[in-house]
Design a protein around this motif. Structure first.
Motif, PDB file in Angstrom:
ATOM      1  N   ARG A 272      36.375  47.613 -14.770  1.00  0.00           N
ATOM      2  CA  ARG A 272      35.888  48.159 -16.035  1.00  0.00           C
ATOM      3  C   ARG A 272      36.458  47.424 -17.237  1.00  0.00           C
ATOM      4  NH1 ARG A 272      38.098  52.942 -16.654  1.00  0.00           N
ATOM      5  NH2 ARG A 272      36.665  53.544 -18.320  1.00  0.00           N
ATOM      6  N   SER A 273      37.574  46.749 -17.069  1.00  0.00           N
ATOM      7  CA  SER A 273      38.234  46.093 -18.198  1.00  0.00           C
ATOM      8  C   SER A 273      37.601  44.758 -18.563  1.00  0.00           C
ATOM      9  CB  SER A 273      39.725  45.880 -17.878  1.00  0.00           C
ATOM     10  OG  SER A 273      40.370  47.113 -17.618  1.00  0.00           O
ATOM     11  N   ILE A 274      36.870  44.136 -17.628  1.00  0.00           N
ATOM     12  CA  ILE A 274      36.299  42.811 -17.852  1.00  0.00           C
ATOM     13  C   ILE A 274      34.792  42.933 -17.969  1.00  0.00           C
ATOM     14  CG2 ILE A 274      36.096  40.466 -16.952  1.00  0.00           C
ATOM     15  CD1 ILE A 274      38.654  40.928 -15.402  1.00  0.00           C
ATOM     16  N   ASN A 275      34.250  42.453 -19.069  1.00  0.00           N
ATOM     17  CA  ASN A 275      32.812  42.520 -19.304  1.00  0.00           C
ATOM     18  C   ASN A 275      32.057  41.624 -18.318  1.00  0.00           C
ATOM     19  OD1 ASN A 275      30.195  41.582 -20.900  1.00  0.00           O
ATOM     20  ND2 ASN A 275      30.850  43.540 -21.736  1.00  0.00           N
ATOM     21  N   SER A 276      30.821  42.002 -18.037  1.00  0.00           N
ATOM     22  CA  SER A 276      30.021  41.222 -17.083  1.00  0.00           C
ATOM     23  C   SER A 276      29.797  39.798 -17.571  1.00  0.00           C
ATOM     24  CB  SER A 276      28.670  41.914 -16.850  1.00  0.00           C
ATOM     25  OG  SER A 276      27.982  42.093 -18.067  1.00  0.00           O
ATOM     26  N   LEU A 277      29.755  39.589 -18.886  1.00  0.00           N
ATOM     27  CA  LEU A 277      29.594  38.236 -19.415  1.00  0.00           C
ATOM     28  C   LEU A 277      30.805  37.369 -19.078  1.00  0.00           C
ATOM     29  CD1 LEU A 277      27.482  36.664 -21.049  1.00  0.00           C
ATOM     30  CD2 LEU A 277      28.794  37.196 -23.109  1.00  0.00           C
ATOM     31  N   ILE A 278      32.008  37.977 -19.123  1.00  0.00           N
ATOM     32  CA  ILE A 278      33.223  37.242 -18.749  1.00  0.00           C
ATOM     33  C   ILE A 278      33.221  36.943 -17.255  1.00  0.00           C
ATOM     34  CG2 ILE A 278      35.739  37.253 -18.829  1.00  0.00           C
ATOM     35  CD1 ILE A 278      34.363  37.266 -21.557  1.00  0.00           C
ATOM     36  N   TRP A 279      32.813  37.946 -16.458  1.00  0.00           N
ATOM     37  CA  TRP A 279      32.698  37.700 -15.019  1.00  0.00           C
ATOM     38  C   TRP A 279      31.745  36.532 -14.752  1.00  0.00           C
ATOM     39  CZ3 TRP A 279      36.215  39.216 -11.928  1.00  0.00           C
ATOM     40  CH2 TRP A 279      36.795  40.489 -12.008  1.00  0.00           C
ATOM     41  N   ALA A 280      30.607  36.524 -15.462  1.00  0.00           N
ATOM     42  CA  ALA A 280      29.626  35.462 -15.258  1.00  0.00           C
ATOM     43  C   ALA A 280      30.193  34.093 -15.637  1.00  0.00           C
ATOM     44  CB  ALA A 280      28.363  35.756 -16.070  1.00  0.00           C
ATOM     45  N   LEU A 281      30.948  34.027 -16.725  1.00  0.00           N
ATOM     46  CA  LEU A 281      31.574  32.765 -17.118  1.00  0.00           C
ATOM     47  C   LEU A 281      32.490  32.237 -16.024  1.00  0.00           C
ATOM     48  CD1 LEU A 281      32.453  33.379 -20.888  1.00  0.00           C
ATOM     49  CD2 LEU A 281      31.084  31.488 -19.985  1.00  0.00           C
ATOM     50  N   LEU A 282      33.304  33.134 -15.468  1.00  0.00           N
ATOM     51  CA  LEU A 282      34.225  32.731 -14.407  1.00  0.00           C
ATOM     52  C   LEU A 282      33.477  32.295 -13.155  1.00  0.00           C
ATOM     53  CD1 LEU A 282      36.889  35.592 -14.781  1.00  0.00           C
ATOM     54  CD2 LEU A 282      37.094  33.224 -15.551  1.00  0.00           C
ATOM     55  N   LEU A 283      32.440  33.049 -12.790  1.00  0.00           N
ATOM     56  CA  LEU A 283      31.724  32.762 -11.554  1.00  0.00           C
ATOM     57  C   LEU A 283      30.888  31.488 -11.659  1.00  0.00           C
ATOM     58  CD1 LEU A 283      30.730  36.425 -10.731  1.00  0.00           C
ATOM     59  CD2 LEU A 283      32.197  34.966  -9.330  1.00  0.00           C
ATOM     60  N   VAL A 284      30.313  31.240 -12.836  1.00  0.00           N
ATOM     61  CA  VAL A 284      29.569  29.998 -13.031  1.00  0.00           C
ATOM     62  C   VAL A 284      30.502  28.797 -12.879  1.00  0.00           C
ATOM     63  CG1 VAL A 284      28.384  28.601 -14.765  1.00  0.00           C
ATOM     64  CG2 VAL A 284      27.714  30.978 -14.416  1.00  0.00           C
ATOM     65  N   ALA A 285      31.730  28.956 -13.346  1.00  0.00           N
ATOM     66  CA  ALA A 285      32.709  27.867 -13.198  1.00  0.00           C
ATOM     67  C   ALA A 285      33.148  27.696 -11.749  1.00  0.00           C
ATOM     68  CB  ALA A 285      33.925  28.142 -14.085  1.00  0.00           C
ATOM     69  N   ILE A 286      33.121  28.788 -10.967  1.00  0.00           N
ATOM     70  CA  ILE A 286      33.600  28.734  -9.585  1.00  0.00           C
ATOM     71  C   ILE A 286      32.506  28.314  -8.613  1.00  0.00           C
ATOM     72  CG2 ILE A 286      34.538  30.108  -7.690  1.00  0.00           C
ATOM     73  CD1 ILE A 286      35.963  31.819  -9.809  1.00  0.00           C
ATOM     74  N   ILE A 287      31.348  29.007  -8.671  1.00  0.00           N
ATOM     75  CA  ILE A 287      30.290  28.764  -7.683  1.00  0.00           C
ATOM     76  C   ILE A 287      29.080  28.046  -8.276  1.00  0.00           C
ATOM     77  CG2 ILE A 287      30.975  30.764  -6.329  1.00  0.00           C
ATOM     78  CD1 ILE A 287      28.683  32.313  -7.460  1.00  0.00           C
ATOM     79  N   GLY A 288      29.148  27.723  -9.560  1.00  0.00           N
ATOM     80  CA  GLY A 288      28.063  26.985 -10.181  1.00  0.00           C
ATOM     81  C   GLY A 288      27.028  27.908 -10.808  1.00  0.00           C
ATOM     82  N   PRO A 289      26.162  27.348 -11.664  1.00  0.00           N
ATOM     83  CA  PRO A 289      25.137  28.163 -12.323  1.00  0.00           C
ATOM     84  C   PRO A 289      24.083  28.639 -11.336  1.00  0.00           C
ATOM     85  CG  PRO A 289      24.804  25.840 -12.809  1.00  0.00           C
ATOM     86  CD  PRO A 289      26.097  25.930 -12.064  1.00  0.00           C
ATOM     87  N   GLY A 290      23.420  29.725 -11.706  1.00  0.00           N
ATOM     88  CA  GLY A 290      22.365  30.242 -10.846  1.00  0.00           C
ATOM     89  C   GLY A 290      22.406  31.748 -10.765  1.00  0.00           C
ATOM     90  N   ILE A 291      21.418  32.306 -10.090  1.00  0.00           N
ATOM     91  CA  ILE A 291      21.266  33.753 -10.023  1.00  0.00           C
ATOM     92  C   ILE A 291      22.375  34.418  -9.210  1.00  0.00           C
ATOM     93  CG2 ILE A 291      19.763  33.718  -8.007  1.00  0.00           C
ATOM     94  CD1 ILE A 291      18.187  35.998  -9.291  1.00  0.00           C
ATOM     95  N   LEU A 292      22.954  33.691  -8.232  1.00  0.00           N
ATOM     96  CA  LEU A 292      24.024  34.273  -7.418  1.00  0.00           C
ATOM     97  C   LEU A 292      25.225  34.656  -8.272  1.00  0.00           C
ATOM     98  CD1 LEU A 292      25.160  35.052  -4.672  1.00  0.00           C
ATOM     99  CD2 LEU A 292      25.954  32.689  -4.406  1.00  0.00           C
ATOM    100  N   ALA A 293      25.581  33.787  -9.216  1.00  0.00           N
ATOM    101  CA  ALA A 293      26.692  34.109 -10.112  1.00  0.00           C
ATOM    102  C   ALA A 293      26.396  35.361 -10.916  1.00  0.00           C
ATOM    103  CB  ALA A 293      26.966  32.928 -11.049  1.00  0.00           C
ATOM    104  N   GLY A 294      25.148  35.515 -11.359  1.00  0.00           N
ATOM    105  CA  GLY A 294      24.774  36.707 -12.114  1.00  0.00           C
ATOM    106  C   GLY A 294      24.831  37.970 -11.275  1.00  0.00           C
ATOM    107  N   ILE A 295      24.380  37.886 -10.030  1.00  0.00           N
ATOM    108  CA  ILE A 295      24.405  39.055  -9.142  1.00  0.00           C
ATOM    109  C   ILE A 295      25.837  39.517  -8.896  1.00  0.00           C
ATOM    110  CG2 ILE A 295      23.949  39.825  -6.781  1.00  0.00           C
ATOM    111  CD1 ILE A 295      21.466  38.013  -6.810  1.00  0.00           C
ATOM    112  N   ILE A 296      26.712  38.575  -8.597  1.00  0.00           N
ATOM    113  CA  ILE A 296      28.105  38.942  -8.327  1.00  0.00           C
ATOM    114  C   ILE A 296      28.780  39.469  -9.587  1.00  0.00           C
ATOM    115  CG2 ILE A 296      30.341  38.086  -7.534  1.00  0.00           C
ATOM    116  CD1 ILE A 296      28.872  36.043  -5.848  1.00  0.00           C
ATOM    117  N   ALA A 297      28.457  38.889 -10.749  1.00  0.00           N
ATOM    118  CA  ALA A 297      29.037  39.367 -12.007  1.00  0.00           C
ATOM    119  C   ALA A 297      28.622  40.806 -12.285  1.00  0.00           C
ATOM    120  CB  ALA A 297      28.605  38.452 -13.160  1.00  0.00           C
TER     121      ALA A 297
END
Length: 271
Positions: free
Chosen positions: A127-152
């Motif tokens: 709850r402390s981390i916004n989904s946009l921040i999660w998406a930024l981290l995941l795009v850097a880890i697994i690359g851009p795409g819909i999978l990063a958005g789903i996990i975020a």
């Protein structure tokens, strides 16, 4: 003697003298914080830009009109990706939130000393981390795409659903649990027959509500590379194609309105 009365003169007052001083102290602290915040904002704001904002806004609106409606054909696939992102992310987050909620609730946690604090920590962290921040981290880890958005979306949904669900579990009617326990039922049977039926309507309602929120959040995740209609918005903004931006805004607004209507109808039918 009435509550809050003064023992010396035996007259009634709404608050004790100490309570009144605490209230006035709270208001004074709030005023100090407001003044300090205003000073910080004033120091870091370029007021010339603020004064010019109405003219710039009018100029931007003039560039956005009329909308380029023939651009709609390029938005259906990104919109479908956005809906899939929100739906799959909600389902994944909910699936992970359910066991965490049962571990976090005092009346169902297998371990109050170890598992409950761990579950609460995960819920609070989500709850402390916004989904946009999660998406930024995941795009850097697994690359851009819909999978990063789903996990975020899923990681953000865990905290929302988990918190509301474990609070609902803690507020159940314990007499029903005791009645099922008296039949010799085990722990899993208690959960299945005594706890789940009590929290199921609230659980379905909060899940649908979270899906409604996730659709709104999914529309902007493309701004950081997580695919969806937000990616089209980012591209239009980068090329200053304001007539396309107005079309994208209209599609996002209509999508959110429809999602809100569906969410309201389903929650009303269930709850």
């Amino acid at each position: 003697m009435p509550i809050g009365s003064n023992a010396a003169d035996n007259t009634w007052s709404k608050h004790t003298r100490r309570g009144e001083w605490m209230i006035w102290g709270g208001w004074f602290a709030l005023a100090v914080v407001f003044v300090l915040s205003w000073q910080v904002m004033n120091e870091r704001t370029i007021w010339a830009f603020v004064e010019d904002a109405p003219r710039q806004g009018a100029d931007l609106l003039s560039r956005s009109w009329p909308p380029r409606w023939d651009y709609l054909g390029n938005l259906w696939q990104p919109l479908w990706d956005t809906l899939n992102m929100a739906t799959l992310g909600t389902l994944l987050g909910t699936a992970m939130a359910v066991p965490l909620a049962f571990m976090a609730a005092r009346n169902t946690s297998p371990s109050l000393l170890f598992l409950r604090p761990v579950a609460l920590f995960i819920i609070v962290a989500s709850r402390s981390i916004n989904s946009l921040i999660w998406a930024l981290l995941l795009v850097a880890i697994i690359g851009p795409g819909i999978l990063a958005g789903i996990i975020a979306i899923a990681l953000r949904s865990i905290g929302f659903v988990g918190k509301l669900l474990y609070e609902s579990i803690e507020e159940i009617d314990e007499t029903q649990v005791e009645a099922v326990r008296a039949t010799g039922a085990g722990q899993l049977q208690l959960i299945d027959y005594a706890i789940v039926p009590q929290v199921l309507p609230a659980f379905v309602g909060m899940t649908i509500f979270r899906w409604d929120i996730n659709i709104r959040e999914s529309t902007i995740l493309g701004l950081v590379g997580a695919s969806g209609i937000g990616l089209q918005l980012q591209g239009s903004l980068n090329t200053l194609a304001w007539s396309q931006v107005s079309v994208i805004f209209a599609v996002i607004l209509l999508t959110v309105i429809v999602a809100e209507w569906v969410s309201s109808k389903v929650r009303r039918a269930i709850i």
